[in-house]
Design an enzyme around this catalytic site. Structure first.
Site, PDB file in Angstrom:
ATOM      1  N   VAL A  57       1.024  -1.173  -0.030  1.00 33.30           N
ATOM      2  CA  VAL A  57      -0.068  -0.070  -0.047  1.00 33.30           C
ATOM      3  C   VAL A  57       0.886   1.326   0.060  1.00 33.30           C
ATOM      4  O   VAL A  57       0.505   2.291  -0.717  1.00 33.30           O
ATOM      5  CB  VAL A  57      -0.991   0.089   1.106  1.00 33.30           C
ATOM      6  CG1 VAL A  57      -1.677   1.305   1.282  1.00 33.30           C
ATOM      7  CG2 VAL A  57      -1.996  -1.311   1.291  1.00 33.30           C
ATOM      8  N   CYS A  58       1.920   1.276   0.674  1.00 34.51           N
ATOM      9  CA  CYS A  58       2.795   2.494   0.989  1.00 34.51           C
ATOM     10  C   CYS A  58       3.356   2.620  -0.627  1.00 34.51           C
ATOM     11  O   CYS A  58       3.676   4.005  -0.916  1.00 34.51           O
ATOM     12  CB  CYS A  58       4.074   2.278   1.952  1.00 34.51           C
ATOM     13  SG  CYS A  58       3.401   2.213   3.523  1.00 34.51           S
ATOM     14  N   THR A  59       3.786   1.652  -1.237  1.00 36.37           N
ATOM     15  CA  THR A  59       4.503   1.838  -2.538  1.00 36.37           C
ATOM     16  C   THR A  59       3.200   2.403  -3.547  1.00 36.37           C
ATOM     17  O   THR A  59       3.540   3.266  -4.471  1.00 36.37           O
ATOM     18  CB  THR A  59       5.142   0.425  -3.193  1.00 36.37           C
ATOM     19  OG1 THR A  59       6.235   0.251  -2.339  1.00 36.37           O
ATOM     20  CG2 THR A  59       5.440   0.645  -4.672  1.00 36.37           C
TER      21      THR A  59
END
Length: 162
Positions: A57-59
């Site tokens: 999700v962060c990427t």
């Protein structure tokens, strides 16, 4: 090491709309000191806290900010991502995904705590703050699941400021 120059809310206080953005200094992905005081009052700021480099999700969130970066520039905004990952991790993450914006290392989570970003169980939270040219937080968005929605929320808030 974080240098906190402004004020320090209690551990439970979360920065909210209408608050003045706390000023801080952290190391960026190139190991240089980034002092927010140099930018407050000069341009809108998008400050987003995220849990960890290179996670799914962060990427997606970082790449979404990257893909909309020109729009942020047209709106005059500076985009800043903050996590507890170290400088080397940020440098690698930024290079791997061609991220054109600043990533700041908050290894002791002092700035995260200064903003009052909540945790979800043991995972650091994902919160975005939009700050106007006067240094006032005009919009916040908190969502662990949808990192890309942080970008749409940020752009909408910036457009309303125009």
């Amino acid at each position: 090491m974080a240098i906190l120059n402004f004020w320090s809310p209690s551990a439970d206080a979360q920065i909210k709309t209408g608050d003045k953005v706390p000023v801080f200094s952290l190391q960026d992905q190139n190991g240089k000191t980034f002092d927010l005081a140099n930018y407050v009052g000069k341009q809108p700021l998008v400050i987003y806290f995220y849990p960890k480099d290179e996670t799914s999700v962060c990427t997606k969130e970082a790449c979404s900010f990257r893909d909309s970066y020109e729009e942020f520039k047209k709106l005059g905004a500076l985009v800043i991502g903050i996590s507890s990952d170290d400088v080397a991790s940020h440098k690698s993450f930024a290079a791997h995904h061609q991220l054109p914006f600043t990533l700041l290392s908050d290894p002791d989570q002092k700035v995260r705590k200064l903003f009052g970003v909540p945790k979800t169980f043991v995972i650091p939270g994902r919160v975005t703050y939009i700050v106007d040219k006067k240094g006032i937080v005009v919009h916040t968005f908190n969502s662990m699941r949808d990192g890309e929605k942080h970008v749409t929320e940020s752009l909408e808030a910036l457009r309303k400021m125009q």
